[in-house]
Write a protein that holds these residues in place. Structure first.
Motif, short mmCIF file in Angstrom:
data_model
loop_
_atom_site.label_atom_id
_atom_site.label_comp_id
_atom_site.label_asym_id
_atom_site.label_seq_id
_atom_site.Cartn_x
_atom_site.Cartn_y
_atom_site.Cartn_z
N HIS A 1 5.05 73.49 -25.92
CA HIS A 1 3.77 73.03 -26.44
C HIS A 1 4.06 71.94 -27.47
N ALA A 2 3.18 70.99 -27.58
CA ALA A 2 3.42 69.83 -28.43
C ALA A 2 2.68 69.98 -29.76
N VAL A 3 3.34 69.52 -30.83
CA VAL A 3 2.75 69.51 -32.16
C VAL A 3 2.25 68.10 -32.46
N LEU A 4 0.96 67.96 -32.62
CA LEU A 4 0.32 66.67 -32.87
C LEU A 4 0.03 66.51 -34.36
N GLU A 5 0.37 65.33 -34.91
CA GLU A 5 0.12 65.05 -36.32
C GLU A 5 -0.32 63.60 -36.50
N PHE A 6 -1.09 63.37 -37.56
CA PHE A 6 -1.52 62.03 -37.94
C PHE A 6 -0.94 61.73 -39.32
N TRP A 7 -0.16 60.65 -39.40
CA TRP A 7 0.54 60.31 -40.64
C TRP A 7 0.09 58.95 -41.16
N GLU A 8 -0.15 58.87 -42.47
CA GLU A 8 -0.28 57.57 -43.11
C GLU A 8 1.11 56.93 -43.15
N THR A 9 1.16 55.61 -43.28
CA THR A 9 2.43 54.90 -43.18
C THR A 9 2.66 53.96 -44.36
N TYR A 10 3.93 53.65 -44.57
CA TYR A 10 4.30 52.56 -45.47
C TYR A 10 4.34 51.27 -44.67
N VAL B 1 -8.82 67.16 -25.42
CA VAL B 1 -7.81 66.16 -25.09
C VAL B 1 -7.99 65.81 -23.62
N SER B 2 -8.04 64.52 -23.32
CA SER B 2 -8.23 64.11 -21.93
C SER B 2 -7.56 62.78 -21.66
N VAL B 3 -7.29 62.52 -20.39
CA VAL B 3 -6.71 61.24 -19.98
C VAL B 3 -7.83 60.22 -19.81
N SER B 4 -7.64 59.06 -20.41
CA SER B 4 -8.66 58.02 -20.31
C SER B 4 -8.45 57.21 -19.03
N LEU C 1 1.39 65.03 -21.01
CA LEU C 1 1.19 65.07 -22.45
C LEU C 1 -0.11 65.79 -22.81
N VAL C 2 -1.16 65.57 -22.03
CA VAL C 2 -2.42 66.28 -22.26
C VAL C 2 -2.21 67.79 -22.10
N ASN C 3 -1.44 68.18 -21.09
CA ASN C 3 -1.17 69.61 -20.88
C ASN C 3 -0.39 70.21 -22.04
N LEU C 4 0.60 69.45 -22.55
CA LEU C 4 1.40 69.95 -23.66
C LEU C 4 0.56 70.06 -24.93
N LEU C 5 -0.30 69.09 -25.18
CA LEU C 5 -1.16 69.13 -26.35
C LEU C 5 -2.16 70.27 -26.25
N ALA D 1 -1.65 73.02 -24.61
CA ALA D 1 -0.88 74.26 -24.74
C ALA D 1 -0.60 74.59 -26.20
N GLY D 2 -0.61 73.56 -27.05
CA GLY D 2 -0.36 73.80 -28.47
C GLY D 2 -1.40 74.68 -29.13
N LYS D 3 -2.57 74.82 -28.49
CA LYS D 3 -3.62 75.66 -29.04
C LYS D 3 -3.47 77.13 -28.64
N MET D 4 -2.52 77.40 -27.72
CA MET D 4 -2.35 78.77 -27.24
C MET D 4 -1.15 79.43 -27.89
N ALA D 5 -1.06 80.73 -27.75
CA ALA D 5 0.12 81.46 -28.23
C ALA D 5 1.33 81.04 -27.41
N PRO D 6 2.53 81.07 -28.00
CA PRO D 6 3.74 80.69 -27.27
C PRO D 6 3.95 81.55 -26.03
N VAL D 7 4.49 80.93 -24.98
CA VAL D 7 4.76 81.63 -23.73
C VAL D 7 6.27 81.86 -23.61
N MET D 8 6.68 83.08 -23.25
CA MET D 8 8.08 83.37 -23.02
C MET D 8 8.25 83.86 -21.59
N ILE D 9 9.11 83.20 -20.82
CA ILE D 9 9.34 83.58 -19.43
C ILE D 9 10.40 84.70 -19.39
N ILE D 10 10.01 85.85 -18.87
CA ILE D 10 10.91 86.99 -18.78
C ILE D 10 11.76 86.92 -17.52
#
Length: 292
Positions: free
Chosen positions: A21-30, A195-198, A268-272, A274-283
């Protein structure tokens, strides 16, 4: 949960995506102009922190491999006398021409990182320099040396572009990001509702982000405070885009552009998402031949 997926040609990719799952962040920049002077100081300081003897071998080996480090040290020993001679020539009033190896000894950082503005490559914005893929780790290692970090503005974080910037696929951009007072990004992906593909633009796709009411209020404030500057959109510590803010943005809508193919944008949309869900572990997983 048992999941059956028929017709899969690359099972390893599917397994990886299910656990990711992907972690999305918005950063201010120098702006690069706020960082360039520090980079020059760092380049000079590294001459004393990385002596030509073998004191730097241990941590360098961890980045570049023992054989490459050994070659570096041999090269340093081999050209030391020549450098001394060149220095004497310079003192005598001549203008020596340095080879790439000699330049690397005199400029540890700038031999790995092309600074913004070098030969007009970049002039302004959040990109402070370019480096080839093979030098990215060592540049960050330099910037993380404790004595070096003390030179830099306290809230600065360096992250690389997600993709190379040049057509040859060799050079990545280094961005200078601002930490907030609480030590992180200005906004994170938890405020994104959709999140969607344009639609396709000139053969490439982008990703639309729609924020909730809380995110929309924060995004309006952040964009209002950064008119004329860039906001970096970062996913898993990689900068995908850093659009220039021309005006205050209300409504909580944003876009990630990165010359994505349709498949890359969908992944990328799928990974973003997935970031809203609990982590998945494949047994357990297994491949079943057709007809079984």
């Amino acid at each position: 949960i048992q999941l059956d997926i028929p017709g899969v040609e690359e099972p390893e990719q599917i397994l990886s995506m299910l656990e990711s799952h992907a972690v999305l962040e918005f950063w201010e920049t120098y702006d690069s102009n706020e960082i360039n002077a520090y980079l020059t100081q760092i380049d000079t300081m590294l001459l004393s922190l990385l002596p030509s003897d073998r004191q730097a071998t241990d941590w360098m080996t961890g980045i570049r491999g023992e054989e490459i480090v050994e070659d570096d040290l041999k090269m340093k020993d081999a050209v030391k006398e020549e450098l001394d001679a060149l220095a004497e020539s310079s003192a005598a009033g001549t203008n020596p021409v340095f080879s790439s190896d000699e330049f690397a000894l005199q400029h540890p950082l700038f031999s790995k990182l092309i600074p913004n503005g070098n030969n007009g490559v970049y002039a302004s914005g959040p990109v402070v320099g370019l480096a080839s893929g093979e030098n990215m780790d060592i540049v960050i290692k330099y910037l993380e040396i404790p004595e070096i970090k003390q030179l830099l503005p306290t809230p600065v974080v360096f992250e690389w572009s997600a993709k190379p910037l040049d057509d040859s696929g060799k050079y990545y951009a280094l961005y200078a990001l601002k930490k907030t007072s609480y030590g992180g990004a200005s906004l994170n992906g938890e405020v994104v509702d959709k999140v969607s593909v344009s639609s396709e633009q000139m053969g490439y796709y982008s990703i639309d982000l729609q924020m909730n009411s809380e995110g929309a209020r924060a995004w309006r404030r952040i964009t209002a405070e950064n008119i004329g500057r860039s906001i970096a959109i970062v996913i898993d510590h990689a900068v995908y885009s850093a659009p220039l803010v021309n005006m205050e943005i209300s409504g909580g809508r944003s876009m990630i552009t990165g010359n994505f193919s349709k498949e890359e944008a969908l992944d990328l949309v799928n990974l973003l998402s997935a970031g809203k869900m609990a982590p998945v572990m494949i047994i357990h997983s297994e491949m079943v031949a057709p007809g079984e």
